[in-house]
Motif scaffolding. Structure first.
Motif, short mmCIF file in Angstrom:
data_model
loop_
_atom_site.label_atom_id
_atom_site.label_comp_id
_atom_site.label_asym_id
_atom_site.label_seq_id
_atom_site.Cartn_x
_atom_site.Cartn_y
_atom_site.Cartn_z
N ARG A 12 0.83 -1.20 0.00
CA ARG A 12 0.00 0.00 0.00
C ARG A 12 0.87 1.25 0.00
NH1 ARG A 12 -4.46 1.59 4.67
NH2 ARG A 12 -5.12 3.58 3.73
N PHE A 50 -3.77 -0.71 -1.81
CA PHE A 50 -3.73 -1.71 -0.73
C PHE A 50 -2.68 -2.76 -1.09
CE2 PHE A 50 -7.31 -2.54 -3.63
CZ PHE A 50 -6.91 -3.75 -4.19
N ASP A 51 -2.37 -3.60 -0.12
CA ASP A 51 -1.44 -4.70 -0.37
C ASP A 51 -2.10 -5.72 -1.29
OD1 ASP A 51 0.17 -3.39 1.38
OD2 ASP A 51 -0.10 -4.78 3.04
#
Length: 463
Positions: A113, A190-191
């Motif tokens: 992220r 985001f991841d």
């Protein structure tokens, strides 16, 4: 004419003689040797009475096949199909037009992220930022000088107010220039894992053009629909078994995250979303899933073969056997029952029977009225053996049926047939894939507290 009368008499006498001989032979073959009374003539009325009483005797009770009421662990569930979705998924698109100057990721890489993925040409916006910073510096110096002069009485308060407004305008110009420059930097929201990009360095992108998709695969959502009659049974925290055609033989456990409050008016179905722990990275979005939604489990459910049910109108009946006048005879009693969950070849009985009761599974049409005696036919006994009270004809059939997995689940290796059936009717735990990396961190699908989960399990068990 005389010859015709003689022929008629001879024919009548011959027919009568043949009928008498046939009757005598039939009675003689049906009675043991030496039982015919010596005083009675072979073809007289006495012989006829003895034959009727001694040979036929009382009618034998009808033979039926039976099975016992079993206690098993039964799962209340429903089957449907669904699709897998990423917990978070996005396609990156630029908000402004520009030329790509830098790509900071490779296809299929894991991204974090806030990581810068794509840089667009920002020379002009950066120059505007520098200009806005210079104007802000001048406006701040002028406002400070005016504040000092007004304190000494050299200028009016109006000049100070104008310099303060100019300072705010310069500050806003700097914020606008900075925001414009920031839009040329595309970062990961985001991841996740990057997909396959559709651009290269030097491409000119218009606003809204597709760049690359980012997928969060730590947890997978499985979306499915159930008929509206199940909407009262659905609740957050329930479990569902998921099987994939792409991975035959594997089962995953999903936790229901949400139930759509809106019933689809076209299909009269309810949308459900469940979550699967995918930290082992074995699942991919878009997979076809076969879902078994589990509403609850009953430890001691009473189950009988489905063929024992005798429907009549809107009611269900069975014939229960009780002890009879002798060892080989039982009394058939007609009992009304209420059925619950149905499985292939078996049905749950909620009211009307107790565990261990013996019910008729074949031969109900021979029972002409309630309370008549019947014989239990044991198809498994050897020739010449007796009929036991509990050894029904369905004993072997029930055992083989119990060994057959319910709801398509395989039986546990090395377990007895009944135990294997009970185990397979319960929710199966997912197996760890061979060679999968160890799971780190908490389960991403667990969003409710322990008290909430326990309440959901308790509520499902009492239904």
């Amino acid at each position: 004419m005389a010859s015709k009368a003689i022929y008629t008499v001879v024919a009548v006498v011959g027919i009568a003689a043949a009928s008498g001989a046939a009757w005598w032979y039939q009675n003689k073959s049906s009675k043991p040797a030496g039982e015919v009374s010596a005083g009675a003539p072979a073809g007289g009325p006495g012989a006829g009475a003895a034959g009727a009483g001694g040979a036929a005797g009382p009618a034998r009770p009808p033979a039926v096949e039976v099975a016992k009421v079993e206690l098993v662990k039964l799962t209340d569930d429903a089957q449907t199909v669904g699709s897998l979705r990423s917990r978070q998924s996005v396609v990156l698109r630029p908000e402004v037009s520009g030329r790509v100057t830098k790509l900071n990721f490779r296809d299929g890489d894991r991204v974090r992220r806030g990581q810068l993925l794509v840089q667009l040409d920002d020379q002009l916006p950066l120059a505007q930022v520098q200009q806005a910073q210079a104007e802000l510096s001048i406006a701040r110096a002028n406002h400070k000088r005016n504040q000092e002069l007004v304190a000494q009485g050299f200028i009016s308060q109006r000049s100070v107010d104008e310099s303060a407004a100019n300072l705010q305008v310069a500050d806003a110009k700097l914020a606008l220039a900075s925001a414009t420059a920031a839009r040329l930097k595309i970062v990961a929201p985001f991841d996740g894992i990057a997909g396959i990009r559709t651009i290269s360095v030097g491409d000119y992108l218009k606003d809204g053009a597709d760049i690359v998709n980012i997928e969060d695969l730590a947890a997978m959502f499985v979306d499915f629909r159930l008929p509206e009659r199940f909407q009262t049974k659905l609740a957050k925290g329930q479990t569902a078994r998921v099987e994939l055609d792409a991975q035959p033989g594997r089962k995953y456990m999903a936790v229901v995250q949400a139930v759509d409050p809106l019933v689809d008016a076209n299909g009269r179905s309810v949308g459900v979303r469940a979550c699967i722990d995918n930290r082992a990275m074995q699942l991919r979005p878009g997979m076809f899933a076969r879902v078994t939604a589990v509403f609850g489990e009953r430890e001691n459910a009473k189950v009988i073969p489905e063929e024992a049910i005798v429907p009549q109108g809107g009611r269900q009946f069975v014939y229960r056997l009780v002890d009879g006048p002798d060892q080989d005879t039982r009394i058939a009693q007609r009992v009304e029952v209420k059925v619950g969950i149905r499985r292939p070849g078996r049905v749950e009985i909620t009211e009307g029977l107790q565990a261990g009761d013996v019910v008729v599974t074949a031969g109900q049409q021979r029972i002409q009225k309630d309370g008549i005696p019947v014989r239990v036919l044991d198809l498994n006994r050897p020739a010449g053996g007796g009929n036991g009270p509990g050894g029904g004809a369905r004993a072997g059939a029930s055992a083989s049926r119990a060994a057959t997995p319910a709801s398509g689940a395989p039986a546990a290796a090395g377990a007895p047939a009944a135990a294997g059936a009970s185990a397979t009717m319960a929710a199966a735990a997912p197996s760890a894939p061979a060679g999968a990396r160890p799971l780190d961190g908490p389960n991403p699908c667990i969003v409710a507290s322990a008290d909430t989960a326990r309440s959901a399990v308790k509520r499902n068990a009492t239904r």
